[in-house]
Design an enzyme around this catalytic site. Structure first.
Site, mmCIF file in Angstrom:
data_model
loop_
_atom_site.group_PDB
_atom_site.id
_atom_site.type_symbol
_atom_site.label_atom_id
_atom_site.label_comp_id
_atom_site.label_asym_id
_atom_site.label_seq_id
_atom_site.Cartn_x
_atom_site.Cartn_y
_atom_site.Cartn_z
ATOM 1 N N ASP A 120 0.869 -1.171 0.000
ATOM 2 C CA ASP A 120 0.000 0.000 0.000
ATOM 3 C C ASP A 120 0.917 1.236 0.000
ATOM 4 O O ASP A 120 2.126 1.117 0.226
ATOM 5 C CB ASP A 120 -0.888 -0.041 1.255
ATOM 6 C CG ASP A 120 -1.798 1.168 1.371
ATOM 7 O OD1 ASP A 120 -2.273 1.658 0.331
ATOM 8 O OD2 ASP A 120 -2.023 1.626 2.509
ATOM 9 N N ASP A 122 -0.136 5.135 1.133
ATOM 10 C CA ASP A 122 -0.350 6.035 2.272
ATOM 11 C C ASP A 122 -0.361 5.261 3.587
ATOM 12 O O ASP A 122 -1.106 4.290 3.746
ATOM 13 C CB ASP A 122 -1.669 6.784 2.107
ATOM 14 C CG ASP A 122 -1.643 7.751 0.938
ATOM 15 O OD1 ASP A 122 -1.171 8.877 1.114
ATOM 16 O OD2 ASP A 122 -2.092 7.360 -0.164
ATOM 17 N N ASP A 312 -2.019 -0.570 5.728
ATOM 18 C CA ASP A 312 -2.428 -0.023 7.023
ATOM 19 C C ASP A 312 -3.922 0.261 7.125
ATOM 20 O O ASP A 312 -4.406 0.631 8.191
ATOM 21 C CB ASP A 312 -1.684 1.292 7.280
ATOM 22 C CG ASP A 312 -2.246 2.435 6.431
ATOM 23 O OD1 ASP A 312 -2.368 2.251 5.203
ATOM 24 O OD2 ASP A 312 -2.577 3.492 7.007
#
Length: 373
Positions: A120, A122, A312
């Site tokens: 991922d 961000d 996250d």
């Protein structure tokens, strides 16, 4: 063995009728075999569950708005942290131990298999910041990802527009899956993992582009009176950021978003970290993107592949669940606080992600050196 020895890519173009929404979904894709193509088509014909549903106009909106706001509050890390006791933290860490502490066990599990990395952006490669346009990754992180891609096929899987993510990362040798996997493209330089240099290109929601543009303009107009709110156009989906919005205004923001989306039943709402995501109602997410990339690389039904997904956000859970269901590889959740997750391991912050990637590269270098000797 190299992935290139297993995959021979061919380009196919079709229009798929989505049975639930009635939308014709244009697909342009490069596939390794007919089964991949068939599976991708089948998956776009289903609608996605597990999201915040947009009620019909006739349903009263008050209770629904309250549910949205409660969900927005629940996603606030500070609230979760205050509710978590030390014993909860310790119990959670026992179930999701640090990937750094468990590195040797992870490597042992991957022995004899091809590691494929999915990252991922961000909150994983870059810190979470108030201004989404300033979510820059460090030079050290970029160097770590560049080295990672030298030894393992590596993909960035993000909710952001693919072009935006590429502008942040600026590494042409990676695979990029933007808009939650609805916009996938292979390495601009070609890949050493495939015999051919044709880029993997998959856009299962092309028919939704005019609708997404229309909703974007409407949301800009509706939210401009709410200080701190911002709407990000991610090509095949939209993000309404409320990280900088006063919590007292969240209910108003939810009402404004609802007033727009109730006119568009073919779009659905999901939620991430301080962001509301608007997407087409096709069943396509980060988990499906992971499966598509594995298959396009020639690892669809192989037992000797070891996918690793690091993320996250709630949207990364789709990928964690896929890996758990496949019984291959594992997911790593980036979080300092306990969260419900299908990931096997955890890392606390992007800095630890960088350490993990560096350690993986160093292990691979050392093992290759020993092999040559």
């Amino acid at each position: 063995s190299l992935i290139g020895e297993r995959a021979e890519m061919t380009r196919q173009n079709v229009v798929v009728a989505d049975s639930k929404s009635g939308i014709n979904v244009a697909i342009t894709m490069t596939v390794s075999n007919s089964s991949l193509f068939t599976k991708a088509v089948q998956k776009t014909r289903e609608t996605q569950g597990g999201c915040i549903n947009i009620p019909p106009k006739k349903v009263g909106g008050g209770a629904r708005i309250n549910a949205w706001v409660d969900s927005m509050r629940a996603s606030s890390p500070t609230r979760v942290k205050s509710a978590a006791s030390l014993s909860d933290q310790n119990s959670w860490m026992l179930r999701h131990p640090s990937a750094l502490n468990m590195f040797e066990q992870i490597i042992e599990a991957s022995k004899g298999k091809q590691i494929v990395m999915f990252l991922d952006y961000d909150g994983t490669l870059s810190p979470i910041v108030d201004d989404p346009d300033r979510a820059f990754m460090s030079d050290a992180m970029r160097a770590a990802v560049r080295q990672l891609a030298r030894y393992f096929p590596t993909a960035i899987v993000s909710g952001r527009c693919r072009d935006k993510v590429y502008n942040f990362v600026r590494l042409a040798e990676l695979y990029y899956a933007g808009s939650h996997g609805m916009d996938i493209k292979g390495p601009a330089k070609g890949s050493k993992y495939k015999k051919e240099t044709k880029a993997v290109l998959f856009q299962p929601a092309s028919e939704f582009l005019p609708m997404i543009d229309e909703v974007y303009k409407a949301l800009l107009e509706k939210t401009k009176s709410i200080p701190g709110a911002s709407v990000e156009h991610n090509k095949f989906c939209l993000s309404v950021h409320y990280r900088c919005v006063d919590e007292k205004k969240w209910s108003i923001l939810a009402q404004q978003v609802r007033s727009v989306l109730q006119q568009y039943p073919k779009l659905r709402l999901t939620q991430g970290r301080k962001v509301l995501e608007i997407r087409p109602t096709i069943k396509w997410d980060k988990g499906k993107a992971l499966e598509f990339l594995l298959e396009s690389l020639g690892f669809g039904n192989c037992t000797d592949v070891f996918p690793v997904y690091i993320g996250d956000d709630r949207t990364d859970e789709d990928a964690f669940k896929i890996l758990r269901d496949r019984g291959q590889g594992f997911g790593i959740l980036v979080s300092k606080i306990p969260k419900d997750t299908s990931a096997s391991y955890s890392l606390q912050e992007p800095l630890e992600v960088m350490y993990f990637l560096q350690r993986l590269v160093e292990w691979k270098r050392l093992s290759m050196r020993q092999y040559r000797v």
